[in-house]
Design a protein around this motif. Structure first.
Motif, PDB file in Angstrom:
ATOM      1  N   ALA A  15       0.836  -1.209   0.000  1.00  0.00           N
ATOM      2  CA  ALA A  15       0.000   0.000   0.000  1.00  0.00           C
ATOM      3  C   ALA A  15       0.866   1.252   0.000  1.00  0.00           C
ATOM      4  CB  ALA A  15      -0.931  -0.005   1.208  1.00  0.00           C
ATOM      5  N   VAL A  16       1.989   1.213   0.698  1.00  0.00           N
ATOM      6  CA  VAL A  16       2.915   2.351   0.723  1.00  0.00           C
ATOM      7  C   VAL A  16       3.449   2.611  -0.684  1.00  0.00           C
ATOM      8  CG1 VAL A  16       5.130   3.187   1.587  1.00  0.00           C
ATOM      9  CG2 VAL A  16       3.560   2.012   3.135  1.00  0.00           C
ATOM     10  N   GLU A  20       2.923   5.964  -3.012  1.00  0.00           N
ATOM     11  CA  GLU A  20       4.057   6.661  -3.631  1.00  0.00           C
ATOM     12  C   GLU A  20       3.855   6.793  -5.140  1.00  0.00           C
ATOM     13  OE1 GLU A  20       7.374   4.270  -2.495  1.00  0.00           O
ATOM     14  OE2 GLU A  20       7.615   5.247  -0.534  1.00  0.00           O
ATOM     15  N   LEU A  21       3.424   5.701  -5.768  1.00  0.00           N
ATOM     16  CA  LEU A  21       3.162   5.725  -7.208  1.00  0.00           C
ATOM     17  C   LEU A  21       2.081   6.742  -7.560  1.00  0.00           C
ATOM     18  CD1 LEU A  21       3.156   1.975  -8.330  1.00  0.00           C
ATOM     19  CD2 LEU A  21       4.456   3.814  -9.394  1.00  0.00           C
ATOM     20  N   GLY A  25       3.076   9.903  -9.639  1.00  0.00           N
ATOM     21  CA  GLY A  25       2.434   9.840 -10.948  1.00  0.00           C
ATOM     22  C   GLY A  25       1.487  11.005 -11.174  1.00  0.00           C
ATOM     23  N   SER A  26       0.774  11.403 -10.119  1.00  0.00           N
ATOM     24  CA  SER A  26      -0.164  12.524 -10.225  1.00  0.00           C
ATOM     25  C   SER A  26       0.570  13.839 -10.468  1.00  0.00           C
ATOM     26  CB  SER A  26      -1.016  12.630  -8.955  1.00  0.00           C
ATOM     27  OG  SER A  26      -1.858  11.508  -8.813  1.00  0.00           O
ATOM     28  N   GLU A 151      -8.407   7.427 -11.094  1.00  0.00           N
ATOM     29  CA  GLU A 151      -8.109   6.482 -12.173  1.00  0.00           C
ATOM     30  C   GLU A 151      -6.641   6.066 -12.140  1.00  0.00           C
ATOM     31  OE1 GLU A 151     -10.129   4.927 -14.290  1.00  0.00           O
ATOM     32  OE2 GLU A 151     -11.760   5.856 -13.153  1.00  0.00           O
ATOM     33  N   LEU A 152      -5.760   7.020 -11.843  1.00  0.00           N
ATOM     34  CA  LEU A 152      -4.338   6.697 -11.740  1.00  0.00           C
ATOM     35  C   LEU A 152      -4.095   5.743 -10.581  1.00  0.00           C
ATOM     36  CD1 LEU A 152      -1.400   9.138 -12.281  1.00  0.00           C
ATOM     37  CD2 LEU A 152      -1.311   7.492 -10.426  1.00  0.00           C
ATOM     38  N   LEU A 153      -4.764   6.014  -9.444  1.00  0.00           N
ATOM     39  CA  LEU A 153      -4.643   5.117  -8.285  1.00  0.00           C
ATOM     40  C   LEU A 153      -5.012   3.691  -8.667  1.00  0.00           C
ATOM     41  CD1 LEU A 153      -4.547   4.372  -5.219  1.00  0.00           C
ATOM     42  CD2 LEU A 153      -6.922   5.174  -5.097  1.00  0.00           C
TER      43      LEU A 153
END
Length: 219
Positions: A15-16, A20-21, A25-26, A151-153
């Motif tokens: 989950a960490v 971070e991603l 990414g955002s 959506e990125l998540l």
């Protein structure tokens, strides 16, 4: 019970990585979105063409293929990326292409009278965009930006394909070790929902704050 906590800890470590991603990414998607979105409104044909090509390419191809190209093909050109770097780059460029259209649409939605007011005040193109147009357009963009971030998540799950240990990857590890599908995937289902809810809450709070700020300027 000890094994359950151990497996839960494994998923939380994933989950960490997912958080971070999503954050990195955002940020990349936001930068790219403004560059490409405003690029499509440029007076210069070459800039418009470049921005349009990027947007249509990344919207028209699969994120799975894009991620594989970033991680497995770019090294053939001498560009070596870690799984985290590849994941951030792939996700950021993909979502940024969708968000770029949000930027373009929001800027174009601002009334003609605002541009005329900028001209009357003798503001340059950049000054008009920075001080008048973008602050109003950003309020229009925020709800869709929130959807893009969610959506990125959810798209972070694809990075398990390049062996990046996000939540989905760790859930698959737990499943392979225990033979239990219910526990790991129910856990990440709840975690994804909590993260998405946090993004929604943050965007709505920012929306209310910006709306108050614009109301103060207008009065």
């Amino acid at each position: 019970m000890t094994d359950t906590f151990g497996y839960l800890n494994l998923i939380l470590q994933g989950a960490v990585v997912t958080v971070e991603l999503t954050l990195m990414g955002s940020v990349l998607a936001l930068v790219v979105a403004f560059a490409a979105g405003l690029g499509r409104l440029s007076r210069f044909f070459a800039v418009r063409a470049l921005a349009t090509t990027y947007i249509e390419f990344f919207r028209g191809t699969s994120i799975f293929v894009q991620l594989f190209w970033v991680y497995f093909v770019l090294p053939l050109a001498g560009i070596q990326l870690t799984p985290m770097q590849a994941g951030v780059l792939g996700l950021g460029l993909n979502v940024g292409a969708y968000a770029a259209e949000v930027v373009r649409g929001a800027v174009q939605s601002i009334g003609k009278e605002q541009y005329e007011a900028c001209t009357a005040l003798n503001l340059g193109r950049w000054q008009s965009m920075r001080h008048v147009i973008l602050p109003q357009a950003l309020l229009v963009m925020l709800p869709t930006f929130g959807n893009n971030a969610i959506e990125l998540l959810k798209a972070t799950s694809v990075v398990s394909l390049i062996s990046l240990a996000d939540m989905t990857f760790q859930a698959q590890v737990v499943r392979s070790q225990t033979g239990d599908t219910m526990f790991p995937f129910a856990t990440i289902l709840i975690l994804y929902f909590i993260m998405a809810s946090a993004i929604t809450w943050a965007i709505r709070g920012l929306e209310r704050r910006m709306a108050r700020g614009l109301d103060g300027v207008r009065t």
